[in-house]
Design a protein around this motif. Sequence first.
Motif, PDB file in Angstrom:
ATOM      1  N   UNK A  85       0.975  -1.054   0.125  1.00 60.02           N
ATOM      2  CA  UNK A  85      -0.112  -0.077   0.083  1.00 60.02           C
ATOM      3  C   UNK A  85       0.945   1.246  -0.150  1.00 60.02           C
ATOM      4  N   UNK A  86       1.786   1.287   0.791  1.00 59.49           N
ATOM      5  CA  UNK A  86       2.856   2.400   0.946  1.00 59.49           C
ATOM      6  C   UNK A  86       3.663   2.525  -0.544  1.00 59.49           C
ATOM      7  N   UNK A  87       4.146   1.310  -0.857  1.00 58.35           N
ATOM      8  CA  UNK A  87       4.733   1.297  -2.196  1.00 58.35           C
ATOM      9  C   UNK A  87       3.867   1.838  -3.278  1.00 58.35           C
ATOM     10  N   UNK A  88       2.465   1.623  -3.553  1.00 56.83           N
ATOM     11  CA  UNK A  88       1.800   2.097  -4.681  1.00 56.83           C
ATOM     12  C   UNK A  88       1.552   3.638  -4.278  1.00 56.83           C
ATOM     13  N   UNK A  89       1.320   3.943  -3.136  1.00 62.29           N
ATOM     14  CA  UNK A  89       1.352   5.403  -2.887  1.00 62.29           C
ATOM     15  C   UNK A  89       2.429   6.358  -3.192  1.00 62.29           C
ATOM     16  N   UNK A 105       4.560   5.656  -5.434  1.00 62.93           N
ATOM     17  CA  UNK A 105       4.846   5.771  -6.851  1.00 62.93           C
ATOM     18  C   UNK A 105       3.828   6.660  -7.462  1.00 62.93           C
ATOM     19  N   UNK A 106       2.387   6.745  -6.990  1.00 62.06           N
ATOM     20  CA  UNK A 106       1.562   7.784  -7.300  1.00 62.06           C
ATOM     21  C   UNK A 106       2.040   9.359  -6.754  1.00 62.06           C
ATOM     22  N   UNK A 107       2.860   9.380  -5.780  1.00 58.82           N
ATOM     23  CA  UNK A 107       3.086  10.561  -5.408  1.00 58.82           C
ATOM     24  C   UNK A 107       4.409  11.112  -6.081  1.00 58.82           C
ATOM     25  N   UNK A 108       5.198  10.213  -6.470  1.00 54.88           N
ATOM     26  CA  UNK A 108       6.267  10.313  -7.412  1.00 54.88           C
ATOM     27  C   UNK A 108       5.896  10.881  -8.564  1.00 54.88           C
ATOM     28  N   UNK A 109       5.015  10.139  -9.164  1.00 55.78           N
ATOM     29  CA  UNK A 109       4.507  10.826 -10.477  1.00 55.78           C
ATOM     30  C   UNK A 109       3.905  11.952 -10.737  1.00 55.78           C
ATOM     31  N   UNK A 144       4.476  14.443  -8.407  1.00 54.20           N
ATOM     32  CA  UNK A 144       5.843  15.397  -8.075  1.00 54.20           C
ATOM     33  C   UNK A 144       6.408  15.441  -9.429  1.00 54.20           C
ATOM     34  N   UNK A 145       7.097  14.533 -10.028  1.00 57.61           N
ATOM     35  CA  UNK A 145       7.814  14.831 -11.384  1.00 57.61           C
ATOM     36  C   UNK A 145       6.857  15.500 -12.435  1.00 57.61           C
ATOM     37  N   UNK A 146       5.635  15.486 -12.497  1.00 56.91           N
ATOM     38  CA  UNK A 146       4.683  16.107 -13.439  1.00 56.91           C
ATOM     39  C   UNK A 146       4.506  17.273 -13.133  1.00 56.91           C
ATOM     40  N   UNK A 147       4.381  17.726 -11.784  1.00 53.36           N
ATOM     41  CA  UNK A 147       4.146  19.048 -11.460  1.00 53.36           C
ATOM     42  C   UNK A 147       5.111  20.045 -11.202  1.00 53.36           C
ATOM     43  N   UNK A 148       6.327  19.356 -10.669  1.00 54.13           N
ATOM     44  CA  UNK A 148       7.566  20.190 -10.318  1.00 54.13           C
ATOM     45  C   UNK A 148       8.735  20.113 -11.417  1.00 54.13           C
ATOM     46  N   UNK A 149       8.669  18.849 -12.036  1.00 53.44           N
ATOM     47  CA  UNK A 149       9.966  19.061 -12.868  1.00 53.44           C
ATOM     48  C   UNK A 149       9.659  19.205 -14.420  1.00 53.44           C
TER      49      UNK A 149
END
Length: 162
Positions: A121-125, A127-131, A133-138
């Motif tokens: 559950x934490x791992x899938x969360x 991954x979602x947060x990573x995507x 982050x990279x879409x919005x900030x990078x």
Amino acid sequence: ASKHRAAAYGLFFGAVMGGIALAPFLAAVLSHIHIAIFSSCVRISALVIAIVWLPETLPLEKRIEAAEVRKCQLDEPASRKRAKCIAELGEVVLRPFREMSILLRSSRLMLLATAAFLSKMVFSGDIILFFFYVENNLGVNDRDVAWMMFVTGVVGLLIQAG
């Protein structure tokens, strides 16, 4: 059959990694409508392959018995059919929970299953947060993410094959 089990698991997980590698690659090179058409074609092909090549596993006697039961069910009143359908649906929904009762036999099994669930559950969360982050900030777009997932899938496929 058991001597080929390891190879079968390797082939299965290799196919999963191949899918993880191929799906984002398609997203990087095809438009959204082309991906939807491709996905529909793959699903329909899988259905046809399953219908044509997968053998019937129910013995002939059981098939005949099931046909007789269905014939009797057609003669039942609608209210009784509905009640039976709801009861069967309840059985289907509750079955996984009943089968998980094996975990109650040992506190170690419960602890292990809980840890595995929370970890995934934490791992899938993550991954979602990573995507996000990279879409919005990078300034990464969906094609960049697709290429990253493609590389991840290929690396996983190579590790599985190794």
